[in-house]
Write a protein that holds these residues in place. Sequence first.
Motif, PDB file in Angstrom:
ATOM      1  N   THR A 591       0.876  -1.292  -0.071  1.00 11.86           N
ATOM      2  CA  THR A 591      -0.044  -0.141   0.049  1.00 11.86           C
ATOM      3  C   THR A 591       0.935   1.327   0.119  1.00 11.86           C
ATOM      4  N   THR A 593       0.711   5.636  -0.060  1.00 12.04           N
ATOM      5  CA  THR A 593      -0.265   6.416   0.645  1.00 12.04           C
ATOM      6  C   THR A 593       0.251   8.149   0.196  1.00 12.04           C
ATOM      7  N   TRP A 594      -0.490   9.124  -0.586  1.00  6.15           N
ATOM      8  CA  TRP A 594       0.087  10.323  -0.617  1.00  6.15           C
ATOM      9  C   TRP A 594      -1.170  11.046  -0.011  1.00  6.15           C
ATOM     10  N   GLN A 595      -0.767  12.564   0.354  1.00 13.53           N
ATOM     11  CA  GLN A 595      -1.620  13.290   0.725  1.00 13.53           C
ATOM     12  C   GLN A 595      -1.789  14.296  -0.381  1.00 13.53           C
ATOM     13  N   TYR A 609      -6.387  11.834   1.046  1.00  7.32           N
ATOM     14  CA  TYR A 609      -5.393  10.664   0.999  1.00  7.32           C
ATOM     15  C   TYR A 609      -5.682   9.762  -0.158  1.00  7.32           C
ATOM     16  N   ARG A 611      -4.638   6.231  -1.971  1.00  7.80           N
ATOM     17  CA  ARG A 611      -3.893   5.020  -1.625  1.00  7.80           C
ATOM     18  C   ARG A 611      -3.991   4.193  -2.784  1.00  7.80           C
TER      19      ARG A 611
END
Length: 618
Positions: A591, A593-595, A609, A611
């Motif tokens: 996984t 994840t980026w903001q 967010y 994913r």
Amino acid sequence: MSNSLTFMPPADGDYYVVAVVQDGCTSLPTNFSIYQTPNPPIPNLLPNYTYCQNETAGILATAQTAGGLLYWISTDGTVSGSGAIFSPNTATVGTLTYQIFEEAIGFCLGTSAETTITVNNCSCPTINGIIGQPFACSGETITLSADINDPAGNLDHIEWHDENGNLVSGNIVRTTTGCTAQTFNYTVEIYCNNDPNIPFQVEIVPVTFYPLPAATVGLSNNGCTLTATPACPAFAIVGNNTATTNIDGDTGSVVFSVVNTEAQALGLSCTNSITGAFNCSIVIDCPTISSISTPVNVCAGSTVSLTATIDDPTSSADHVEWLDNNGAVVATSTSNTTLGVTLSQNPTTCNPQVYTYTFNVYCDDDPNTPSASQSVAVTFYPTPSATIDISADGCTALATPDCPNFSIVGSPIQSGTGTNAVNFTVRNNDAVTGGISGGCSTVVSGNFDCSTASPCPTILPIADISICSGETFNIAASLINIGNMASVNWTDELGNPISNSASLNGLTLTNLGCNVLTRTYTCNVFCTTDPNTPSDSEAFTVSVYPPFSASLLSFDEDPNCLLPPTVGVATCANYVLTPVSVPAPQAGDNTATWQITYNSPDACFDTLYLRIYVSCLF
């Protein structure tokens, strides 16, 4: 030498043999030689040998004849072998008896010898752990024992020692005082029978004793209240820590139970009992409050006087006091039955501020605890204010209240001439609701700067706004000097008229792109002196922020799972991508994840967010 098929040679030498038939004819002789070899010696072995398991036994016997071999076999037939030497295997615990003989070249066998090999398990015992609870209350007995692993039965003895090296038993008693537990390091030593003078294994065993709790018992001034106070932070009174009697002359005793809470958390019951005795002398008729000022609503900066009176028929009052809103003493007396306080507050906020003042009465029997107490709330309403704006031609004044709960008395717009003064009365509507006549009104002033010519209408400044895509909004222009107004309209960015009134209502703009969309509308007002040319124009800009759109992002995934997935925003620079967790690919599910945020505080979506799930098979 012999006329039969067999014969016994008498000595070493050369011999021949012939075959004889019945008529006496003989065959040709066959020559052969016979030499006798002596028997090998008996192996030189002791009757018994003893070893520890896996100990190197060494060579017990060696073949004595040149080229000879030793042969051995256990009497139970489980072990056999041969070789130039005999060295028994000590891997298996037990006892075996061997028959061993030597064979010389020529197959001459010697007489066998017998020996018994015993293999013992010589391993020393070890400590598996300590049995028993290694903590107790002060003065109690802790019984500990060592769990010994001794499959070979080689334990000689066990010793326990205290922290000073003294030999002790497994029953340990210590007395501790103070606030904190004390830990003592005991050691247990086990000795193996192969060397009973040197410990084979030593283990340190910490033993903790918790002190019995203590407390003090205090007596109130009148002797009617007992208060138990633990002597240490870890001690606590079980149940109520106070006891009170209402019997005058009572000298009875009360027992308080104290517990050590740290020991209690371990399941121990380290408790103690503390006794206190009453010496009660009840004071009758402590003073009461007979009258006090009622709650007051006043304007900011006003002076307020509060008064309270006590009823003290037996002169039992120790002192009286007034406390302010923060609990600070602002007035006190030890002799007066009436005590007043003068106070003033000047809040500058928009809303009224409530200040609570408390009047306390203390009795002789307990000068630290109020015997009676009452509070008075004083509400101060802030002085209202307003801002005066003068029109461009200097002939119109507009007053705007500085707070939502302030209002202008009369019209907020006044027209004038020359440089005359202009005054507006501002009222605090909350103060009116609070029963203050006039609402703490005040006057704000300004000055005109007006020419003698008749003024044309003007438009007050219109504030720009920001909206989200699809949101409906309204625009209303404020006009002054409208007596000479010929007309008013709104135009779009291309100058096309879209309304012939001062208001635009129910407008909706859509923006599904990346960047902020801006639209500018212009309000135009026309004077009777020139109905074709605007006497004033005011622009109004609407900024339309888009919603989030995943279509503006680009995604890339490595099919070989050698690199982590990536996300791009090449088509939308206003999207700000911040990696939160983008690990290197591993076997199984991964996984990343980026903001995502928008590069503006007025954005129409909060932090998101993103994913991406990748499954890798290596």
